[in-house]
Design a protein around this motif. Sequence first.
Motif, PDB file in Angstrom:
ATOM      1  N   GLY A  67       0.784  -1.221   0.000  1.00  0.00           N
ATOM      2  CA  GLY A  67       0.000   0.000   0.000  1.00  0.00           C
ATOM      3  C   GLY A  67       0.816   1.270   0.000  1.00  0.00           C
ATOM      4  N   GLU A  68       2.136   1.138  -0.068  1.00  0.00           N
ATOM      5  CA  GLU A  68       3.009   2.310  -0.123  1.00  0.00           C
ATOM      6  C   GLU A  68       3.202   2.695  -1.589  1.00  0.00           C
ATOM      7  N   HIS A  69       2.341   3.572  -2.060  1.00  0.00           N
ATOM      8  CA  HIS A  69       2.397   3.956  -3.466  1.00  0.00           C
ATOM      9  C   HIS A  69       3.702   4.685  -3.771  1.00  0.00           C
ATOM     10  N   VAL A  70       4.339   4.293  -4.872  1.00  0.00           N
ATOM     11  CA  VAL A  70       5.573   4.930  -5.323  1.00  0.00           C
ATOM     12  C   VAL A  70       5.219   5.874  -6.465  1.00  0.00           C
ATOM     13  N   GLN A  71       5.579   7.123  -6.313  1.00  0.00           N
ATOM     14  CA  GLN A  71       5.359   8.100  -7.383  1.00  0.00           C
ATOM     15  C   GLN A  71       6.446   7.887  -8.436  1.00  0.00           C
ATOM     16  N   PRO A  72       6.067   7.465  -9.634  1.00  0.00           N
ATOM     17  CA  PRO A  72       7.080   7.254 -10.670  1.00  0.00           C
ATOM     18  C   PRO A  72       7.812   8.557 -11.016  1.00  0.00           C
ATOM     19  N   THR A  73       9.111   8.454 -11.124  1.00  0.00           N
ATOM     20  CA  THR A  73       9.931   9.589 -11.532  1.00  0.00           C
ATOM     21  C   THR A  73      10.568   9.258 -12.871  1.00  0.00           C
ATOM     22  N   LEU A  74      11.097  10.268 -13.525  1.00  0.00           N
ATOM     23  CA  LEU A  74      11.782  10.039 -14.792  1.00  0.00           C
ATOM     24  C   LEU A  74      12.966   9.092 -14.593  1.00  0.00           C
ATOM     25  N   MET A  75      13.663   9.231 -13.462  1.00  0.00           N
ATOM     26  CA  MET A  75      14.805   8.356 -13.169  1.00  0.00           C
ATOM     27  C   MET A  75      14.356   6.903 -13.015  1.00  0.00           C
ATOM     28  N   LEU A  76      13.241   6.683 -12.356  1.00  0.00           N
ATOM     29  CA  LEU A  76      12.730   5.323 -12.178  1.00  0.00           C
ATOM     30  C   LEU A  76      12.300   4.730 -13.520  1.00  0.00           C
ATOM     31  N   ILE A  77      11.646   5.519 -14.336  1.00  0.00           N
ATOM     32  CA  ILE A  77      11.236   5.046 -15.662  1.00  0.00           C
ATOM     33  C   ILE A  77      12.473   4.714 -16.496  1.00  0.00           C
ATOM     34  N   HIS A  78      13.486   5.559 -16.417  1.00  0.00           N
ATOM     35  CA  HIS A  78      14.747   5.329 -17.121  1.00  0.00           C
ATOM     36  C   HIS A  78      15.396   4.028 -16.641  1.00  0.00           C
ATOM     37  N   ALA A  79      15.373   3.803 -15.334  1.00  0.00           N
ATOM     38  CA  ALA A  79      15.951   2.590 -14.758  1.00  0.00           C
ATOM     39  C   ALA A  79      15.214   1.348 -15.237  1.00  0.00           C
ATOM     40  N   GLN A  80      13.894   1.412 -15.251  1.00  0.00           N
ATOM     41  CA  GLN A  80      13.102   0.273 -15.728  1.00  0.00           C
ATOM     42  C   GLN A  80      13.399  -0.006 -17.206  1.00  0.00           C
ATOM     43  N   ASP A  81      13.572   1.054 -17.976  1.00  0.00           N
ATOM     44  CA  ASP A  81      13.913   0.914 -19.390  1.00  0.00           C
ATOM     45  C   ASP A  81      15.251   0.191 -19.546  1.00  0.00           C
ATOM     46  N   HIS A  82      16.224   0.575 -18.731  1.00  0.00           N
ATOM     47  CA  HIS A  82      17.528  -0.097 -18.763  1.00  0.00           C
ATOM     48  C   HIS A  82      17.380  -1.588 -18.451  1.00  0.00           C
ATOM     49  N   LEU A  83      16.593  -1.886 -17.451  1.00  0.00           N
ATOM     50  CA  LEU A  83      16.407  -3.281 -17.061  1.00  0.00           C
ATOM     51  C   LEU A  83      15.767  -4.092 -18.178  1.00  0.00           C
ATOM     52  N   MET A  84      14.703  -3.567 -18.752  1.00  0.00           N
ATOM     53  CA  MET A  84      14.023  -4.302 -19.830  1.00  0.00           C
ATOM     54  C   MET A  84      14.933  -4.475 -21.054  1.00  0.00           C
ATOM     55  N   ASN A  85      15.713  -3.452 -21.371  1.00  0.00           N
ATOM     56  CA  ASN A  85      16.648  -3.564 -22.494  1.00  0.00           C
ATOM     57  C   ASN A  85      17.729  -4.595 -22.209  1.00  0.00           C
ATOM     58  N   ALA A  86      18.204  -4.641 -20.980  1.00  0.00           N
ATOM     59  CA  ALA A  86      19.234  -5.621 -20.617  1.00  0.00           C
ATOM     60  C   ALA A  86      18.695  -7.044 -20.712  1.00  0.00           C
ATOM     61  N   ILE A  87      17.461  -7.246 -20.293  1.00  0.00           N
ATOM     62  CA  ILE A  87      16.855  -8.578 -20.387  1.00  0.00           C
ATOM     63  C   ILE A  87      16.709  -8.987 -21.847  1.00  0.00           C
ATOM     64  N   THR A  88      16.245  -8.075 -22.669  1.00  0.00           N
ATOM     65  CA  THR A  88      16.106  -8.360 -24.102  1.00  0.00           C
ATOM     66  C   THR A  88      17.468  -8.639 -24.717  1.00  0.00           C
ATOM     67  N   PHE A  89      18.453  -7.832 -24.366  1.00  0.00           N
ATOM     68  CA  PHE A  89      19.802  -8.015 -24.905  1.00  0.00           C
ATOM     69  C   PHE A  89      20.361  -9.373 -24.495  1.00  0.00           C
TER      70      PHE A  89
END
Length: 108
Positions: A67-89
């Motif tokens: 129940g602790e909502h996390v406010q998405p930030t640009l840095m968090l979105i960028h980090a998630q993008d890195h993770l997904m790209n690394a998995i695909t790579f």
Amino acid sequence: MNEEELLQVAMQLIIHAGNAKSECMEAIQLVKSGDFSGSTEKIEAANQSLTHAHHAQTSLLTNEARGEHVQPTLMLIHAQDHLMNAITFRDLAKEMIELYTRINTQTS
């Protein structure tokens, strides 16, 4: 989770995802040069890095589930993008290793 903690988690995602992608690139270079066992070791190292990234990501998901909502930030979105790209790579690197291994086996 406060802003500083969120930034720390985002940085962990970026660091570990970046390490995984680098390991995968090294794995591809190794398999191209015929070092099949070395390429496999690099993929295993990439898997370890991705595991560390997933642990960081899981902490965010656990907090959200509590129940602790996390406010998405640009840095968090960028980090998630890195993770997904690394998995695909990593997945593509594994396919390339399999192809190079097959080609080498057929021509030997």
